[in-house]
Design a protein around this motif. Structure first.
Motif, PDB file in Angstrom:
ATOM      1  N   GLU A 246       0.833  -1.212   0.000  1.00 33.65           N
ATOM      2  CA  GLU A 246       0.000   0.000   0.000  1.00 33.65           C
ATOM      3  C   GLU A 246       0.859   1.250   0.000  1.00 33.65           C
ATOM      4  OE1 GLU A 246      -2.536  -0.313   3.345  1.00 33.65           O
ATOM      5  OE2 GLU A 246      -3.884  -1.797   2.431  1.00 33.65           O
ATOM      6  N   MET A 247       1.957   1.236   0.728  1.00 37.35           N
ATOM      7  CA  MET A 247       2.844   2.395   0.764  1.00 37.35           C
ATOM      8  C   MET A 247       3.453   2.658  -0.618  1.00 37.35           C
ATOM      9  SD  MET A 247       4.058   4.717   2.839  1.00 37.35           S
ATOM     10  CE  MET A 247       3.807   3.983   4.462  1.00 37.35           C
ATOM     11  N   LEU A 248       3.930   1.605  -1.284  1.00 40.64           N
ATOM     12  CA  LEU A 248       4.536   1.785  -2.603  1.00 40.64           C
ATOM     13  C   LEU A 248       3.501   2.169  -3.658  1.00 40.64           C
ATOM     14  CD1 LEU A 248       7.127  -1.132  -2.723  1.00 40.64           C
ATOM     15  CD2 LEU A 248       7.593   1.309  -2.490  1.00 40.64           C
ATOM     16  N   ASP A 249       2.298   1.609  -3.561  1.00 44.73           N
ATOM     17  CA  ASP A 249       1.271   1.939  -4.546  1.00 44.73           C
ATOM     18  C   ASP A 249       0.869   3.404  -4.471  1.00 44.73           C
ATOM     19  OD1 ASP A 249       1.303  -0.628  -5.450  1.00 44.73           O
ATOM     20  OD2 ASP A 249      -0.472  -1.280  -4.342  1.00 44.73           O
ATOM     21  N   ARG A 250       0.888   3.967  -3.282  1.00 44.07           N
ATOM     22  CA  ARG A 250       0.545   5.387  -3.160  1.00 44.07           C
ATOM     23  C   ARG A 250       1.614   6.280  -3.769  1.00 44.07           C
ATOM     24  NH1 ARG A 250      -2.354   6.679   2.640  1.00 44.07           N
ATOM     25  NH2 ARG A 250      -4.074   5.176   2.438  1.00 44.07           N
ATOM     26  N   VAL A 251       2.851   5.825  -3.748  1.00 47.44           N
ATOM     27  CA  VAL A 251       3.942   6.644  -4.277  1.00 47.44           C
ATOM     28  C   VAL A 251       4.143   6.407  -5.772  1.00 47.44           C
ATOM     29  CG1 VAL A 251       6.402   7.164  -4.071  1.00 47.44           C
ATOM     30  CG2 VAL A 251       5.054   6.680  -2.025  1.00 47.44           C
ATOM     31  N   LEU A 252       4.196   5.135  -6.176  1.00 48.50           N
ATOM     32  CA  LEU A 252       4.510   4.798  -7.558  1.00 48.50           C
ATOM     33  C   LEU A 252       3.282   4.530  -8.415  1.00 48.50           C
ATOM     34  CD1 LEU A 252       7.509   2.372  -6.938  1.00 48.50           C
ATOM     35  CD2 LEU A 252       7.591   4.796  -7.507  1.00 48.50           C
ATOM     36  N   GLY A 253       2.160   4.195  -7.789  1.00 51.64           N
ATOM     37  CA  GLY A 253       0.972   3.832  -8.543  1.00 51.64           C
ATOM     38  C   GLY A 253       0.786   2.320  -8.563  1.00 51.64           C
ATOM     39  N   PRO A 254      -0.437   1.860  -8.729  1.00 46.96           N
ATOM     40  CA  PRO A 254      -0.703   0.413  -8.744  1.00 46.96           C
ATOM     41  C   PRO A 254       0.015  -0.281  -9.898  1.00 46.96           C
ATOM     42  CG  PRO A 254      -2.734   1.669  -8.488  1.00 46.96           C
ATOM     43  CD  PRO A 254      -1.664   2.648  -8.845  1.00 46.96           C
ATOM     44  N   GLY A 255       0.533  -1.457  -9.618  1.00 44.72           N
ATOM     45  CA  GLY A 255       1.177  -2.263 -10.648  1.00 44.72           C
ATOM     46  C   GLY A 255       2.583  -1.851 -10.992  1.00 44.72           C
ATOM     47  N   ARG A 256       3.166  -0.894 -10.272  1.00 46.44           N
ATOM     48  CA  ARG A 256       4.517  -0.416 -10.581  1.00 46.44           C
ATOM     49  C   ARG A 256       5.566  -0.963  -9.619  1.00 46.44           C
ATOM     50  NH1 ARG A 256       4.856   4.092 -13.557  1.00 46.44           N
ATOM     51  NH2 ARG A 256       7.011   3.364 -13.759  1.00 46.44           N
ATOM     52  N   SER A 257       5.157  -1.791  -8.665  1.00 49.11           N
ATOM     53  CA  SER A 257       6.105  -2.333  -7.696  1.00 49.11           C
ATOM     54  C   SER A 257       5.543  -3.630  -7.130  1.00 49.11           C
ATOM     55  CB  SER A 257       6.372  -1.327  -6.571  1.00 49.11           C
ATOM     56  OG  SER A 257       5.168  -1.047  -5.874  1.00 49.11           O
ATOM     57  N   MET A 258       6.417  -4.359  -6.441  1.00 47.47           N
ATOM     58  CA  MET A 258       6.020  -5.607  -5.813  1.00 47.47           C
ATOM     59  C   MET A 258       6.927  -5.852  -4.611  1.00 47.47           C
ATOM     60  SD  MET A 258       5.411  -9.340  -7.537  1.00 47.47           S
ATOM     61  CE  MET A 258       7.123  -9.465  -8.033  1.00 47.47           C
ATOM     62  N   VAL A 259       6.333  -6.336  -3.530  1.00 45.19           N
ATOM     63  CA  VAL A 259       7.055  -6.585  -2.284  1.00 45.19           C
ATOM     64  C   VAL A 259       6.810  -8.024  -1.866  1.00 45.19           C
ATOM     65  CG1 VAL A 259       7.387  -5.895   0.113  1.00 45.19           C
ATOM     66  CG2 VAL A 259       6.804  -4.183  -1.598  1.00 45.19           C
ATOM     67  N   SER A 260       7.860  -8.687  -1.443  1.00 43.43           N
ATOM     68  CA  SER A 260       7.755 -10.035  -0.900  1.00 43.43           C
ATOM     69  C   SER A 260       8.496 -10.075   0.431  1.00 43.43           C
ATOM     70  CB  SER A 260       8.357 -11.065  -1.874  1.00 43.43           C
ATOM     71  OG  SER A 260       8.325 -12.364  -1.323  1.00 43.43           O
ATOM     72  N   ILE A 261       7.815 -10.536   1.474  1.00 35.97           N
ATOM     73  CA  ILE A 261       8.381 -10.559   2.826  1.00 35.97           C
ATOM     74  C   ILE A 261       8.302 -11.988   3.361  1.00 35.97           C
ATOM     75  CG2 ILE A 261       8.151  -9.700   5.187  1.00 35.97           C
ATOM     76  CD1 ILE A 261       6.978  -7.157   4.069  1.00 35.97           C
ATOM     77  N   ALA A 262       9.433 -12.486   3.810  1.00 30.38           N
ATOM     78  CA  ALA A 262       9.505 -13.804   4.452  1.00 30.38           C
ATOM     79  C   ALA A 262       9.943 -13.602   5.892  1.00 30.38           C
ATOM     80  CB  ALA A 262      10.484 -14.716   3.717  1.00 30.38           C
TER      81      ALA A 262
END
Length: 542
Positions: A246-262
């Motif tokens: 949600e943080m990245l989508d607000r800055v870059l826009g939807p579909g412009r980034s992806m996060v994976s957390i383990a």
């Protein structure tokens, strides 16, 4: 009628062979178009009666439609039924009254219809079927469950005590494509079924879906704990990933980034106790003093009788006493004691790995051409090192990465924290999702699915055939006009040849007028439209 037929026959005889073939083809084409239009208009416009059906539901509905004499079609791998649009709502009402549009499960309404003289065995089985129907309705309300089937077996009680017969249940679930039940949901299904059937225990309930058996043969505590730990880990990873995305989508826009957390969670339970004594406190003090006096005899002379015989007259020296004094002091103290018990949190975060993918950014530059004009050029390039670090700090702060790392270092200073906590940022061009269909395109697609394309195609074919027929008729009229001009030229030549004889010229002219009049009258009777068209052409040319 006979005159019309003769006129048509005379017109047909004057036509050439290509003209006749064209008229025949045009006539056949018009007849085919008219037949196609009438056939398309007579065909029903099929709409969806019911969708998402099981094969058994589809067959029951199809049998009912055949009994009513309604045309139907089965599509989408026998999961949807189409019927004429004019009958859709009536059929839905009829099928709903007969309970054919549902999943086919019946609950306690089965008990409303009881026959006279029903045996106890049938009544018991009917009650079990009612319970199974209610359970099926409950299971189909779960997200992802498409249909459910519950079979309950309750054997009759045995007259022997050592021959105990236990109830059992089998549950078959049909899931939607790509959906699976979690272990908590399976456990809930088992518990719900066991609680609804008298005498049924959870270990006698078996659950199965499209992929196979979901329940285990025996309840393993370690496997149950592992399942809970896995679900807790997934829940934490999903929560943290959602916050970061949600943080990245607000800055870059939807579909412009992806996060994976383990994450790595520690489920070990630890407890520690410590005791810290303080200064003692006097609780009670008891003091006691005692004096004792003991007489001591005189000593004198040598050993013999004289010293041991009382003196005459009862007199003697002053007696002496021996004294003893003792003191006893008893004190009771209370020793202070402070005990602290500490237990670590279960499921504490022990390690975390964060991976961030960023799409290339779009850069617009103004380029000056050779002729002095400027133009805008758009290109895509990866983010710089500073920008990637800024995005990483934003995401790590949002998910509490640094706080978890510091807490783990404080708890276990001897561990290698760098191997447990790590993050990375990568620049990769991402796949662009196609844009959704515009409303106009959707309207066009809906128009193409209806019967109007057939009518439009028939109209286009009719227009083409009419244009061909019009061209053939125009060529026929030109040929007839050419023949008329030739005949007039021959008549003028004949008139010029007989111009030297006035009487003959007059006779010829009279004959020509009579012949022309007869020909005109005959032409008018045969084809008035052609004559009218010729007169219009003459008037226009004049």
């Amino acid at each position: 009628m006979a005159t019309v037929l003769r006129q048509l026959q005379s017109i047909w005889q004057r036509l050439e062979t290509p003209q006749r073939a064209t008229i025949i083809l045009v006539g056949l084409g018009l007849m085919a178009i008219i037949a196609a239009v009438f056939y398309g208009a007579s065909q029903p416009d099929y709409t969806v009666l019911a969708s998402g059906l099981t094969p058994s539901q589809s067959y029951r509905i199809a049998a009912e439609l055949d009994n009513q004499g309604v045309a139907w079609r089965m599509v989408d791998n026998e999961t949807a039924i189409l019927v004429p649009g004019r009958d859709r709502y009536r059929l839905r009402n009829d099928l709903a009254e007969k309970e054919l549009l549902g999943d086919g499960s019946q609950g306690f309404e089965i008990l409303d219809t009881t026959g006279f003289g029903t045996s106890t065995f049938l009544e018991r089985k009917r009650f079990d079927r009612a319970i199974g129907g209610e359970l099926e309705r409950s299971f189909t309300e779960l997200p992802g469950v498409r249909s459910a089937r519950v079979l309950i077996v309750q054997p009759p009680p045995s007259p022997f005590l050592d021959d105990e017969r236990r109830a059992s249940a089998s549950i078959k679930l049909q899931m939607e494509q790509g959906r699976r039940l979690s272990q908590r949901q399976v456990a809930g299904i088992v518990r719900l079924c066991a609680g609804a059937v008298e005498g049924l225990t959870p270990d006698r309930v078996q659950v199965m879906d499209d992929s196979g058996l979901l329940t285990r043969d025996s309840e393993d505590p370690l496997a149950h704990a592992a399942s809970n730990a896995l679900e807790a880990r997934r829940a934490m990873e999903t929560h943290l990933t959602q916050r970061a995305q949600e943080m990245l989508d607000r800055v870059l826009g939807p579909g412009r980034s992806m996060v994976s957390i383990a994450t790595d969670l520690d489920f070990t339970q630890r407890s520690a106790a410590e005791s810290a004594p303080t200064n003692s406190v006097l609780l009670r003090q008891v003091g006691r003093t005692s004096d004792e006096s003991t007489p001591v005899p005189d000593h004198g002379g040598v050993a013999g009788t004289a010293p041991n015989v009382e003196a005459p007259g009862g007199g003697g020296g002053t007696p002496r006493n021996a004294t003893r004094m003792s003191e006893d002091d008893t004190r009771e103290f209370v020793v202070g004691k402070r005990t602290t018990t500490r237990q670590d949190e279960v499921g504490i975060l022990r390690g975390m790995t964060v991976s961030i993918w960023l799409d290339h950014k779009t850069v617009t530059e103004t380029v000056e051409e050779e002729d002095g004009t400027t133009s805008s050029v758009t290109r895509r390039e990866p983010y710089g090192e500073e920008e990637r670090s800024a995005f990483a700090d934003m995401v790590l702060n949002a998910i509490g990465y640094h706080a978890a790392r510091g807490a783990q270092r404080q708890r276990h200073p001897d561990l290698d924290i760098d191997s447990l906590f790590s993050w990375s940022v990568s620049n990769l061009p991402m796949h662009e999702t196609p844009q959704p269909e515009e409303p106009a395109q959707a309207a066009i697609a809906q128009f193409a699915d209806g019967p109007w394309p057939r009518y439009l195609l028939a109209a286009v074919v009719a227009m083409v055939l009419l244009m061909v027929a019009r061209g053939q008729l125009r060529r026929s009229h030109d040929a007839w006009a050419t023949q008329q001009a030739r005949m007039e030229e021959e008549a003028r030549a004949t008139a010029q040849a007989g111009s030297h004889d006035p009487e003959r010229q007059q006779e010829e002219q009279a004959k020509q007028r009579i012949a022309l009049r007869d020909r005109v009258l005959e032409r008018v009777q045969q084809d008035p439209k052609v004559v009218a068209q010729v007169l219009k052409n003459w008037i226009r040319d004049a």
